[in-house]
Write an enzyme that holds these catalytic residues in place. Sequence first.
Site, mmCIF file in Angstrom:
data_model
loop_
_atom_site.group_PDB
_atom_site.id
_atom_site.type_symbol
_atom_site.label_atom_id
_atom_site.label_comp_id
_atom_site.label_asym_id
_atom_site.label_seq_id
_atom_site.Cartn_x
_atom_site.Cartn_y
_atom_site.Cartn_z
ATOM 1 N N LYS A 209 -1.628 -2.437 12.342
ATOM 2 C CA LYS A 209 -1.002 -1.257 12.169
ATOM 3 C C LYS A 209 -1.417 -0.125 12.705
ATOM 4 O O LYS A 209 -2.661 0.526 12.168
ATOM 5 C CB LYS A 209 -0.396 -1.088 10.728
ATOM 6 C CG LYS A 209 0.449 0.205 10.594
ATOM 7 C CD LYS A 209 1.044 0.296 9.212
ATOM 8 C CE LYS A 209 1.645 1.628 9.264
ATOM 9 N NZ LYS A 209 2.268 1.689 7.856
ATOM 10 N N ARG A 219 9.687 8.275 8.697
ATOM 11 C CA ARG A 219 9.079 9.218 7.631
ATOM 12 C C ARG A 219 10.143 10.343 7.519
ATOM 13 O O ARG A 219 10.090 10.700 6.376
ATOM 14 C CB ARG A 219 7.779 10.032 8.392
ATOM 15 C CG ARG A 219 6.536 8.990 8.485
ATOM 16 C CD ARG A 219 5.347 9.661 8.890
ATOM 17 N NE ARG A 219 4.387 8.763 9.243
ATOM 18 C CZ ARG A 219 3.178 8.927 10.119
ATOM 19 N NH1 ARG A 219 3.268 10.031 10.499
ATOM 20 N NH2 ARG A 219 2.337 7.819 10.216
ATOM 21 N N LYS A 235 -2.690 9.991 9.666
ATOM 22 C CA LYS A 235 -3.358 8.709 9.180
ATOM 23 C C LYS A 235 -4.415 7.979 9.866
ATOM 24 O O LYS A 235 -4.513 6.635 9.708
ATOM 25 C CB LYS A 235 -2.169 7.780 8.754
ATOM 26 C CG LYS A 235 -0.934 8.464 8.104
ATOM 27 C CD LYS A 235 -0.021 7.514 7.365
ATOM 28 C CE LYS A 235 1.045 7.919 6.486
ATOM 29 N NZ LYS A 235 1.954 6.943 5.707
ATOM 30 N N LYS A 266 2.340 -3.716 14.478
ATOM 31 C CA LYS A 266 3.255 -2.633 14.517
ATOM 32 C C LYS A 266 2.584 -1.454 15.043
ATOM 33 O O LYS A 266 1.323 -1.223 14.816
ATOM 34 C CB LYS A 266 3.364 -2.457 12.938
ATOM 35 C CG LYS A 266 4.312 -0.985 12.632
ATOM 36 C CD LYS A 266 4.275 -0.811 11.187
ATOM 37 C CE LYS A 266 5.103 0.317 10.716
ATOM 38 N NZ LYS A 266 4.958 0.654 9.308
ATOM 39 N N SER A 292 10.878 2.508 13.994
ATOM 40 C CA SER A 292 11.679 3.500 13.963
ATOM 41 C C SER A 292 11.844 4.368 15.267
ATOM 42 O O SER A 292 12.751 4.817 15.851
ATOM 43 C CB SER A 292 11.719 4.663 12.755
ATOM 44 O OG SER A 292 10.260 5.282 12.682
ATOM 45 N N TYR A 331 15.462 -2.224 13.251
ATOM 46 C CA TYR A 331 16.599 -1.796 12.880
ATOM 47 C C TYR A 331 17.826 -2.153 13.723
ATOM 48 O O TYR A 331 18.979 -1.994 13.128
ATOM 49 C CB TYR A 331 16.588 -0.213 12.904
ATOM 50 C CG TYR A 331 15.205 0.135 12.079
ATOM 51 C CD1 TYR A 331 15.356 0.560 10.729
ATOM 52 C CD2 TYR A 331 13.915 0.377 12.792
ATOM 53 C CE1 TYR A 331 14.210 0.798 9.961
ATOM 54 C CE2 TYR A 331 13.014 0.786 11.999
ATOM 55 C CZ TYR A 331 13.079 0.985 10.790
ATOM 56 O OH TYR A 331 12.180 1.259 9.920
HETATM 57 C C1 PBG Z 1 4.488 3.372 5.325
HETATM 58 C C2 PBG Z 1 5.070 2.710 6.374
HETATM 59 C C3 PBG Z 1 5.518 3.313 7.500
HETATM 60 C C4 PBG Z 1 6.298 2.548 8.433
HETATM 61 C C5 PBG Z 1 6.501 1.381 7.655
HETATM 62 N N1 PBG Z 1 5.740 1.391 6.308
HETATM 63 C C6 PBG Z 1 5.107 4.635 8.193
HETATM 64 C C7 PBG Z 1 4.063 5.150 7.991
HETATM 65 O O1 PBG Z 1 2.669 4.511 7.903
HETATM 66 O O2 PBG Z 1 3.708 6.439 7.848
HETATM 67 C C8 PBG Z 1 6.926 2.793 9.562
HETATM 68 C C9 PBG Z 1 8.121 2.005 10.050
HETATM 69 C C10 PBG Z 1 8.878 2.824 10.849
HETATM 70 O O3 PBG Z 1 8.550 3.566 11.846
HETATM 71 O O4 PBG Z 1 9.968 2.090 11.469
HETATM 72 N N2 PBG Z 1 3.658 2.594 4.618
#
Ligand code: PBG
Length: 344
Positions: A209, A219, A235, A266, A292, A331
């Site tokens: 990730k 978010r 992060k 991801k 997203s 999505y």
């Molecule tokens: C947080 C989490 C995130 C997503 C899934 N779980 C965002 C982040 O790490 O801030 C992102 C999914 C997306 O953008 O569709 N644990």
Amino acid sequence: MPSPIHCTSSQLDLLKRPRRNRRTEATRALVQETHVSVDDLIQPLFVVDGEGPVESVQSMPGVMRYPIPALLNRCNEIIELGIRAVALFPNFGPGCKDEVGSHALVPDQLLLRAVRAVKEAFPDLLVITDVALDPYTSHGHDGVLSADGRSVDNDASVEKLAQLAVLEAEAGADWVAPSDMMDGRVLAIRRALDEAGYTETAILSYAAKFASSFYGPFREAVGSLQAAGTAHLDKRTYQMNSANPREALRDALLDEEEGADLLMVKPAGPYLDILYQLRQQTRLPVAAYQVSGEYAQIHAAAQMGWLDLKKTRDETLLSIKRAGADTILTYFAADWAADAIART
Ligand code: PBG
């Protein structure tokens, strides 16, 4: 003497003409190497508390936050479209957030109630839950902060995450999906699940990730951005550096050693090289999360009239599949499935 080769003066002397395999609709269908199927798709869904109306997520056209009764209706529609799995993400108001994400471990918190309700209504629908503290922390990070407040404390976070995973399994989650990127969390979660008797609960690990700007709209959807009070939630001390494929593969393969059942990459589209390489290096099923921002950018361009929504959507899903994904969180899942049904 006529020439034995019947050619006009402009005809090239070619034995191999790849275009023959692209000549007609039928030919193209017969030689198609990659297919997306409804069996590949997982629908992420956002959940809010209360009995209020469905709320739309501004930066994700067509994406809603569902109170539990509406969530059940949505799950019913999704099942009718042939989709077999949903990933649930809760959105909590500021009242449920604190420094250490205490609300995560409250036994009747929204996510756990949502899982129970969905599994009770639709026992065969596979339910996936995120294991991370970001919906519950006031700072929006995925774990608890270190004493100096500058980073996330790995081991203290892992302990809480393992407890959350057990609560999720108890509520009926089929797959728990640690998205936090702490070291050692897959092992800790596996041990905690097994100790609590949840040997059947699988771990879909967010194995690679990346610290990505493509999570922005998510978010907004879960409210972790507002929580941070900043435009950019940094992060990078736990999510991966986009520049480092070797580091990503090393970390992802550790999750396999720690007992993950599926490995996820991801975001998906911008990281197809990672997906492809991970596919070559593991025998576990590989998942990809079309996040997203990948969804939002296609919608935004389509709204401007600059891209064809459905064709672009279908091309991105096909590309993710081609690179090696066995399963795709997107999505677009329900829309894709509805269009697939309309085509038949
Ligand atoms: C947080 C989490 C995130 C997503 C899934 N779980 C965002 C982040 O790490 O801030 C992102 C999914 C997306 O953008 O569709 N644990």
